[in-house]
Design a protein around this motif. Sequence first.
Motif, PDB file in Angstrom:
ATOM      1  N   LEU A  66     -88.481 -36.501  -8.253  1.00 21.61           N
ATOM      2  CA  LEU A  66     -89.019 -36.594  -7.055  1.00 21.61           C
ATOM      3  C   LEU A  66     -88.119 -36.329  -5.868  1.00 21.61           C
ATOM      4  O   LEU A  66     -87.085 -37.152  -5.867  1.00 21.61           O
ATOM      5  N   ARG A  67     -88.355 -35.428  -5.311  1.00 27.04           N
ATOM      6  CA  ARG A  67     -87.590 -35.023  -3.946  1.00 27.04           C
ATOM      7  C   ARG A  67     -88.689 -34.792  -2.984  1.00 27.04           C
ATOM      8  O   ARG A  67     -89.640 -35.197  -2.912  1.00 27.04           O
ATOM      9  N   ARG A 100     -89.510 -41.530 -15.974  1.00 33.16           N
ATOM     10  CA  ARG A 100     -89.807 -42.931 -16.112  1.00 33.16           C
ATOM     11  C   ARG A 100     -89.921 -43.611 -14.836  1.00 33.16           C
ATOM     12  O   ARG A 100     -90.806 -44.705 -14.945  1.00 33.16           O
ATOM     13  N   ASP A 101     -89.363 -43.266 -13.402  1.00 32.91           N
ATOM     14  CA  ASP A 101     -89.515 -43.806 -12.554  1.00 32.91           C
ATOM     15  C   ASP A 101     -90.404 -43.140 -11.517  1.00 32.91           C
ATOM     16  O   ASP A 101     -90.603 -43.510 -10.439  1.00 32.91           O
ATOM     17  N   ILE A 102     -91.292 -42.241 -12.147  1.00 31.38           N
ATOM     18  CA  ILE A 102     -92.299 -41.555 -11.351  1.00 31.38           C
ATOM     19  C   ILE A 102     -93.618 -41.939 -11.937  1.00 31.38           C
ATOM     20  O   ILE A 102     -93.922 -41.881 -12.990  1.00 31.38           O
ATOM     21  N   THR A 157     -99.274 -37.419 -11.608  1.00 37.20           N
ATOM     22  CA  THR A 157     -98.289 -37.665 -12.673  1.00 37.20           C
ATOM     23  C   THR A 157     -98.617 -38.134 -13.868  1.00 37.20           C
ATOM     24  O   THR A 157     -98.122 -37.566 -14.887  1.00 37.20           O
ATOM     25  N   ASP A 158     -99.553 -39.219 -13.969  1.00 40.29           N
ATOM     26  CA  ASP A 158    -100.230 -39.323 -15.196  1.00 40.29           C
ATOM     27  C   ASP A 158    -101.051 -38.243 -15.927  1.00 40.29           C
ATOM     28  O   ASP A 158    -100.777 -38.130 -17.126  1.00 40.29           O
ATOM     29  N   VAL A 159    -101.737 -37.792 -15.235  1.00 37.62           N
ATOM     30  CA  VAL A 159    -102.256 -36.278 -15.779  1.00 37.62           C
ATOM     31  C   VAL A 159    -101.284 -35.421 -16.247  1.00 37.62           C
ATOM     32  O   VAL A 159    -101.414 -34.833 -17.310  1.00 37.62           O
ATOM     33  N   LEU A 160    -100.429 -35.038 -15.611  1.00 36.48           N
ATOM     34  CA  LEU A 160     -99.245 -34.054 -15.841  1.00 36.48           C
ATOM     35  C   LEU A 160     -98.517 -34.626 -17.155  1.00 36.48           C
ATOM     36  O   LEU A 160     -98.464 -33.805 -17.969  1.00 36.48           O
ATOM     37  N   LYS A 161     -98.026 -35.788 -17.032  1.00 41.80           N
ATOM     38  CA  LYS A 161     -97.404 -36.233 -18.292  1.00 41.80           C
ATOM     39  C   LYS A 161     -98.368 -36.230 -19.462  1.00 41.80           C
ATOM     40  O   LYS A 161     -97.820 -36.054 -20.621  1.00 41.80           O
ATOM     41  N   ASN A 189     -90.346 -47.785  -7.799  1.00 47.39           N
ATOM     42  CA  ASN A 189     -89.786 -48.665  -6.847  1.00 47.39           C
ATOM     43  C   ASN A 189     -89.970 -48.619  -5.342  1.00 47.39           C
ATOM     44  O   ASN A 189     -89.193 -49.187  -4.527  1.00 47.39           O
ATOM     45  N   GLY A 190     -90.911 -47.632  -4.820  1.00 52.21           N
ATOM     46  CA  GLY A 190     -90.930 -47.317  -3.493  1.00 52.21           C
ATOM     47  C   GLY A 190     -89.719 -46.387  -2.896  1.00 52.21           C
ATOM     48  O   GLY A 190     -90.052 -46.146  -1.656  1.00 52.21           O
ATOM     49  N   GLN A 191     -88.914 -46.231  -3.415  1.00 53.10           N
ATOM     50  CA  GLN A 191     -87.650 -45.276  -2.957  1.00 53.10           C
ATOM     51  C   GLN A 191     -88.360 -43.548  -2.733  1.00 53.10           C
ATOM     52  O   GLN A 191     -89.268 -43.365  -3.476  1.00 53.10           O
TER      53      GLN A 191
END
Length: 247
Positions: free
Chosen positions: A73-74, A48-50, A55-59, A39-41
């Motif tokens: 995500l921080r 689910r929000d990342i 990220t796709d590789v790690l998941k 969502n750009g935040q």
Amino acid sequence: MKGKIGLIVALMLTSGCATANEELRIYTEQYPPYNMTTNGQPFAHSERDITGLCTDVLKAVLEQSSLKYSIKLRDLSYGINRSEQHPNHGIYCVSKTDEREPAFDWVGPLASIQWTLFAKAGTTIRLSKLEEAKNYRIGGYRGDVMTTYLEEKGFNVSAISTNGLNARRLEQDQIDLWVADGLAGPYLAADASDVTDLEQVLVFRETPMYLAVNKNTDPDILKALNQSFQALVNSGEIETISRAYGF
């Protein structure tokens, strides 16, 4: 005797299950298209929000490993500090620096950052090697490893604190080139400066990016991560994910 043996076996089984029940807590930062919220935040509490390439590789690696995990995500400094201080914590996608390397075990590489020089659309600048860029004004991001590298090599670098605005500086002829990652640069340009037609002039270096896991993390977790990563490399799945992002 049989009772004692049964007790020992039970304890061994319980001990073995403890590792499987450990949760691997993972952090990342907002750095599209490698890691980003849907969502750009600038923060997210759930995987689910990342999304993003790393990220796709790690998941995929985590799902292959069957480990329990969470991803948040921080900002980068928060994630690195947490991962340095606590076992079973990790951060991605980060590069191996001399300072970081001893504190972590490394899984990957999940992706590679391409050190790239961009120019505005219609440029006449043509470079065959980095040294030729010393004739031009280069925009950079203050504190960034690529910018620092060029500064230390004696290039004419003008660094600012909002990286995406370098695309606007190109449009206004305040700089001739902009040093940024090959994938992230166009995202930043479109988001911060509404510039969508940058020209890639030169890719002069690549930096592999990893999941960095606290050194004191359970060895079985590290083993599972590395085995899963290698299995996905061998199957071609990581290459398939990377191609979807333009690699």
